[in-house]
Motif scaffolding. Structure first.
Motif, PDB file in Angstrom:
ATOM      1  N   UNK A  86       0.818  -1.261   0.066  1.00  0.00           N
ATOM      2  CA  UNK A  86      -0.015   0.024  -0.092  1.00  0.00           C
ATOM      3  C   UNK A  86       0.774   1.212   0.077  1.00  0.00           C
ATOM      4  N   UNK A  87       1.803   1.319   0.635  1.00  0.00           N
ATOM      5  CA  UNK A  87       2.822   2.518   0.990  1.00  0.00           C
ATOM      6  C   UNK A  87       3.968   2.698   0.080  1.00  0.00           C
ATOM      7  N   UNK A  88       4.560   1.435  -0.417  1.00  0.00           N
ATOM      8  CA  UNK A  88       5.855   1.567  -1.133  1.00  0.00           C
ATOM      9  C   UNK A  88       5.786   1.406  -2.570  1.00  0.00           C
ATOM     10  N   UNK A  89       5.083   0.346  -2.881  1.00  0.00           N
ATOM     11  CA  UNK A  89       4.699  -0.106  -4.221  1.00  0.00           C
ATOM     12  C   UNK A  89       3.535   0.313  -4.908  1.00  0.00           C
ATOM     13  N   UNK A  90       3.748   0.683  -6.301  1.00  0.00           N
ATOM     14  CA  UNK A  90       2.866   0.900  -7.468  1.00  0.00           C
ATOM     15  C   UNK A  90       3.118  -0.431  -8.383  1.00  0.00           C
ATOM     16  N   UNK A  91       1.804  -0.939  -8.594  1.00  0.00           N
ATOM     17  CA  UNK A  91       1.856  -2.085  -9.378  1.00  0.00           C
ATOM     18  C   UNK A  91       1.078  -1.790 -10.798  1.00  0.00           C
ATOM     19  N   UNK A  92       1.681  -2.420 -11.855  1.00  0.00           N
ATOM     20  CA  UNK A  92       1.031  -2.123 -13.009  1.00  0.00           C
ATOM     21  C   UNK A  92       0.846  -3.202 -13.762  1.00  0.00           C
ATOM     22  N   UNK A  93      -0.353  -3.549 -14.273  1.00  0.00           N
ATOM     23  CA  UNK A  93      -0.447  -5.081 -14.943  1.00  0.00           C
ATOM     24  C   UNK A  93      -0.917  -4.934 -16.457  1.00  0.00           C
ATOM     25  N   UNK A  94      -0.523  -6.071 -17.145  1.00  0.00           N
ATOM     26  CA  UNK A  94      -0.785  -6.055 -18.674  1.00  0.00           C
ATOM     27  C   UNK A  94      -2.260  -5.630 -18.875  1.00  0.00           C
ATOM     28  N   UNK A  95      -3.050  -6.299 -18.196  1.00  0.00           N
ATOM     29  CA  UNK A  95      -4.501  -6.175 -18.487  1.00  0.00           C
ATOM     30  C   UNK A  95      -5.295  -5.124 -17.794  1.00  0.00           C
ATOM     31  N   UNK A  96      -4.406  -3.962 -17.086  1.00  0.00           N
ATOM     32  CA  UNK A  96      -5.087  -2.676 -16.825  1.00  0.00           C
ATOM     33  C   UNK A  96      -5.505  -3.081 -15.308  1.00  0.00           C
ATOM     34  N   UNK A  97      -6.243  -4.199 -15.175  1.00  0.00           N
ATOM     35  CA  UNK A  97      -7.082  -4.247 -13.923  1.00  0.00           C
ATOM     36  C   UNK A  97      -7.650  -3.179 -13.089  1.00  0.00           C
ATOM     37  N   UNK A  98      -8.398  -2.530 -14.190  1.00  0.00           N
ATOM     38  CA  UNK A  98      -9.472  -1.498 -13.488  1.00  0.00           C
ATOM     39  C   UNK A  98     -10.612  -2.032 -12.887  1.00  0.00           C
ATOM     40  N   UNK A  99     -11.330  -1.455 -11.984  1.00  0.00           N
ATOM     41  CA  UNK A  99     -12.868  -1.889 -11.391  1.00  0.00           C
ATOM     42  C   UNK A  99     -13.676  -1.296 -12.590  1.00  0.00           C
ATOM     43  N   UNK A 100     -14.602  -2.148 -13.164  1.00  0.00           N
ATOM     44  CA  UNK A 100     -15.539  -2.113 -14.257  1.00  0.00           C
ATOM     45  C   UNK A 100     -16.484  -1.043 -13.593  1.00  0.00           C
ATOM     46  N   UNK A 101     -17.003  -0.550 -14.133  1.00  0.00           N
ATOM     47  CA  UNK A 101     -18.289   0.436 -14.140  1.00  0.00           C
ATOM     48  C   UNK A 101     -17.972   1.370 -12.825  1.00  0.00           C
ATOM     49  N   UNK A 102     -16.607   1.907 -12.793  1.00  0.00           N
ATOM     50  CA  UNK A 102     -16.078   2.646 -11.634  1.00  0.00           C
ATOM     51  C   UNK A 102     -15.239   3.736 -12.348  1.00  0.00           C
ATOM     52  N   UNK A 103     -15.357   5.133 -12.043  1.00  0.00           N
ATOM     53  CA  UNK A 103     -15.000   6.220 -12.667  1.00  0.00           C
ATOM     54  C   UNK A 103     -13.554   6.113 -12.411  1.00  0.00           C
ATOM     55  N   UNK A 104     -12.633   6.647 -13.622  1.00  0.00           N
ATOM     56  CA  UNK A 104     -11.411   6.746 -13.447  1.00  0.00           C
ATOM     57  C   UNK A 104     -10.708   7.279 -11.948  1.00  0.00           C
TER      58      UNK A 104
END
Ligand code: ADP
Ligand code: MG
Lengths: 247, 406
Positions: A86-104
């Motif tokens: 939560x505090x030290x790492x930012x993770x980015x995935x190939x398939x974005x992994x955004x929450x659907x139907x949730x605003x940017x």
């Protein structure tokens, strides 16, 4: 002078599949300093994702040591690992992994929801700033289905930035994007790196590696090459040089 | 702060799945509504029985001949002849907790006025009967003690009898009628009481001095009942004991002999009937409770599906720093929100259906506050109970496995 963000030593990871043992990592050691932009290269199945998951505290090595920002990860509990993520790492995935139907904006806010030190106002403000930084300040209310692949990955990048991590980890972050969009995203990563953010980027595309300052090449769970790029290309320049397509 | 965020997350998930959430809630809604409506019906009928019995005189004590068999729907004494006028006099003399007492003899027969006749029951009593039964007069007056002494042939009629033998609406007071073959003068008309809960027409009665009925109509020397009234409702149980003792002494019963009479207060009668309707209520509530349980299982089912479906989301939440406990709370709160919202809607549906039952079916109902509180508590517990396992399953997921899940 150079602060060590990541320090791994003789890292091994084995998976047991029935009575067969898969050696995904066979004893890997390296150090990544603050401000570096490292690409991890290698063919499919060489252990890149396995390595990145361990670096991201999502997975634990079978043996070997790992220190992130001077914290020994080995002795941490599940909850402490969550806090590190939560505090030290930012993770980015190939398939974005955004929450659907949730605003940017809400997608970007997500990591801060799990940080009780951040107030609601601060959370909104930081999420907005992060979106602005990736060039989506005007798309806050859009849901993933209303955004292009490149824009969705930008939202994911904003999400990885929002908690001011010591390091961003990206696993094939351009893997689902066309060349032009990939270069746009790489140009964004270069901008972020210039601002001092440490980036570890997994890819199997050699042209992507030319945008980073250092490349580590894996093969069958071993490091076969680890070199500094003498000639770092600018993604923005390469982007301008791409043949213009008709849309 | 953290908890508020979890509420937001859970709320958001519910809003994003409106239709499914509503369908999940349906079980809970119907369950809660059923519990409330059933309890309201049960409670309502209990109250109506209580008020009918009370209107028959809540201080009333009934003394019948013969051993007590405790059935509520018993005739008045039958041919058991253990109760006599002497008993009445002794009780009247010795008891301290009674303020009114009357002997009672009764028999069926035809009430005749010219060409009109009507089958009814004649009750032979003394003037205190009206005070015991708490019934007034519409018209005319009660017979006197002197008229009892002289076994006068005077009667008071209930409204049903009046309607049937005076169909043209004449004033019956002063008219001469016959009960079977014996002529009586009508001296009063009883206040209308309507049907009681057991469907008995309380106005289908003829009242006359007990001496007259005992000697001239029935030709018996025993009593069918003695009716009395305790000084107050609270004194009724003690009055029952007192009367029992007096009668046992009077009948010279030994310690090992059973009573050859029964003394009962209205309170006992009420509890006899209440227990019947209570059993019915328990049954209704059990049925309703089962539907609530099914509603709860519905929640568990949906939460399981939801956890499965959102495995990837759970993985992401963990990857950005969500702890197992955060994930657990998120799903638990979601389950509780569903069940409590379902509970609120159920209470609303329960209250409105109770209102419709009362208004259109004219069944007596009474909504007890405790039924609302209980079903609400059950909802919350259902949410926690049935949300717990799926939520724990979600919390125990491994972040990588969850992220990889397709
Ligand atoms: N959870 C797992 N269980 C079993 N084997 C795994 C698991 N994850 C990865 N592996 C194996 O480890 C090796 C490296 O995988 P991975 O790190 O995903 O490769 P890359 O990302 O470089 O394509 C592969 O042989 C893969 O099959
Ligand atoms: Mg991979």
């Amino acid at each position: 002078m150079n602060k060590e963000i990541i320090k791994i030593n003789d890292l091994k990871r084995e998976f047991t599949m029935g009575n067969e043992i898969v050696h995904a990592l066979r004893g890997i050691s390296f150090t990544i300093n603050e401000g570096e932009f490292v690409t991890i290269m290698g063919s499919s199945g060489s252990g890149k994702s396995t390595l990145l998951n361990i670096l991201g505290c999502l997975d634990q090595p079978t043996s070997g040591t790992y220190e992130i920002d001077n914290v020994k990860v080995k002795d941490l509990s599940r909850n402490e690992l969550a806090t590190i993520r939560n505090e030290k790492i930012g993770f980015i995935f190939q398939s974005y992994n955004l929450l659907a139907r949730t605003s940017a904006l809400e997608n970007v806010e997500l990591p801060l929801l799990y940080n009780s030190k951040v107030s609601t106002e601060e959370r909104k403000e930081r999420a907005y700033k992060a979106l602005e930084m990736v060039g989506l300040g005007d798309r806050m209310g859009h849901t993933p289905s209303q955004l292009s692949g490149g824009q969705q990955q930008r939202v994911a990048i904003a999400r990885s930035l929002v908690n001011n991590p010591v390091m961003i980890l990206a696993d094939e972050a351009t893997g689902n994007l066309d060349t032009r969009t990939s270069y746009e995203i790489m140009s964004l990563f270069q901008e972020l790196n210039e601002k001092g953010i440490t980036i570890t980027f997994v890819t199997h595309e050699p042209d992507i590696a030319t945008f980073s300052s250092r490349t580590i090449v894996l093969k069958d769970g071993n490091i076969i090459k680890d070199y500094l790029n003498k000639d770092i290309k600018s993604a923005a320049t390469e982007l301008a040089a791409l043949p213009v397509e008709d849309h | 702060m953290r908890l508020l965020n979890l509420f937001k997350i859970a709320f958001k998930a519910i809003v994003l799945n409106k239709v499914r959430t509503l369908l999940t809630m349906l079980g809970i809604i119907i369950g809660v509504a059923a519990v409330i409506a059933m309890l309201a019906i049960g409670e309502g009928s209990k109250e109506s029985i209580r008020s009918t019995i009370s209107s028959m005189g809540s201080n009333m004590i009934t003394i019948r001949p013969g051993e007590d068999d405790r059935g509520p729907a018993r005739g008045s004494g039958g041919d058991v002849q253990t109760l006599t006028l002497n008993d009445y006099e002794v009780i009247k003399e010795k008891s301290t907790l009674l303020n009114y007492i009357t002997p009672l003899v009764n028999g069926g027969g035809q009430v005749i006025n010219g060409a009109n006749n009507w089958p009814s029951t004649i009750y032979g009593v003394n003037p205190e009967y009206l005070d015991i039964k708490v019934v007034g007069l519409q018209n005319g007056s009660m017979f006197t003690d002197a008229e009892v002494q002289s076994a006068s042939k005077v009667v008071l009629l209930g409204q049903t009898v009046v309607d049937n033998i005076f169909p043209d609406g004449e004033d019956p007071i002063g008219k001469l009628i016959r009960f079977n073959s014996i002529p009586f003068k009508v001296i009063g008309v009883l206040e209308q009481k309507g049907e009681n809960t057991f469907g008995q027409d309380q106005d289908d009665v003829v009242i006359a001095p007990f001496t007259t009925v005992q000697k001239r109509i029935l030709a018996i020397d025993y009593l069918n009942q003695i009716l009395a009234s305790a000084v107050s409702e609270d004194d009724a149980p003690e009055a029952v004991t007192e009367v029992t003792e007096i009668l046992r002494a009077q009948h010279k019963l030994l310690d090992n002999q059973n009573d050859d009479f029964s003394v009962r207060s209205m309170e006992e009668l009420i509890s006899t009937f209440s227990s019947t309707s209570e059993m019915l209520t328990v049954l209704l509530v059990a049925v309703a409770g089962i539907s609530l349980l099914i509603g709860g299982i519905g929640i568990m089912n949906i939460m399981y599906v939801s956890v499965k479906e959102r495995t990837k989301e759970i993985g992401l939440r963990m990857a950005v720093g969500g702890k197992g406990s955060d994930i657990l709370m998120q799903f638990l709160i979601e389950a509780i929100l569903i069940s409590i919202t379902g509970g609120i809607l159920g209470v609303i549906l329960g209250l409105s259906s109770t209102y419709f039952i009362e208004t259109f079916l004219q069944w007596p109902t009474s909504v007890a506050l405790y039924s609302i509180i209980i079903s609400f508590a059950v909802c919350a517990v259902t949410g926690i109970f049935f949300g717990w396992y799926p939520a724990r399953k979600a919390a125990a997921l491994d972040p990588i496995t969850a992220l990889r899940y397709e």
